[in-house]
Scaffold this active site. Structure first.
Site, PDB file in Angstrom:
ATOM      1  N   GLU A 119       0.838  -1.201   0.000  1.00 37.54           N
ATOM      2  CA  GLU A 119       0.000   0.000   0.000  1.00 37.54           C
ATOM      3  C   GLU A 119       0.872   1.250   0.000  1.00 37.54           C
ATOM      4  OE1 GLU A 119      -0.056  -2.623   2.084  1.00 37.54           O
ATOM      5  OE2 GLU A 119      -1.891  -2.647   3.262  1.00 37.54           O
ATOM      6  N   CYS A 165      -0.364   1.557   7.251  1.00 38.85           N
ATOM      7  CA  CYS A 165      -0.839   1.788   5.885  1.00 38.85           C
ATOM      8  C   CYS A 165      -2.217   2.430   5.893  1.00 38.85           C
ATOM      9  CB  CYS A 165      -0.863   0.478   5.096  1.00 38.85           C
ATOM     10  SG  CYS A 165       0.799  -0.100   4.725  1.00 38.85           S
TER      11      CYS A 165
HETATM   12 ZN   LIG Z   1       0.938  -2.036   6.009  1.00 42.80          ZN
END
Ligand SMILES: [Zn+2]
Length: 144
Positions: free
Chosen positions: A74, A103
């Site tokens: 990500e 993330c």
């Molecule tokens: Zn992550």
């Protein structure tokens, strides 16, 4: 399901399958994760878990532990946008694993509005943070 919902589900399923194929690029031994960012039916970024640009590809140290500077899929997809002329604002992220809390923070700040994922994880703090930020979170089972 309405025709509209059905269409969205089919699109989501195809993109998440593409993210799963993209995960095969990862050099990491422990886990392969792939991510795509889609906006207006265009893939505007992609990422997989790995080391930063210019570093050797190997993700694990001599003890088999993941190096601290390995980026998640990500984070790689979001930072790739930062080097492009695109904007992730209002986009959808497809990621093969459930996002971690670090993330999730980046996803929120990047203005991403939907997250589609396909692999559940025991910790749900990342998903909960996304929901708290009013991001639509969709789970798709790739095995059905
Ligand atoms: Zn992550």
């Amino acid at each position: 399901m309405s025709i509209q919902e059905d269409k969205q589900y089919n699109l989501d399923k195809r993109y998440i399958r593409m993210a799963a194929i993209w995960a095969e690029n990862s050099y990491c031994l422990r886990r392969h994760v792939g991510a795509l960012i889609v906006k207006d039916k265009m893939i505007i970024s992609d990422g997989y878990n790995g080391t930063p640009v210019g570093f050797e590809n190997i993700c694990e140290d001599s003890d088999g532990l993941t190096k601290p500077y390995v980026l998640h899929a990500e984070a790689n997809a979001i930072t790739k946008i930062a080097r492009s002329n695109n904007s992730s604002n209002g986009a959808t992220m497809y990621v093969t694993a459930s996002p971690c809390i670090e993330c999730a923070k980046l996803i929120i700040q990047a203005g991403i509005k939907r997250v589609v994922y396909s692999e559940k994880y025991r910790l749900e703090d990342g998903l909960n943070l996304l929901r708290k930020a009013n991001i639509e979170v969709v789970y798709i089972n790739l095995n059905e």
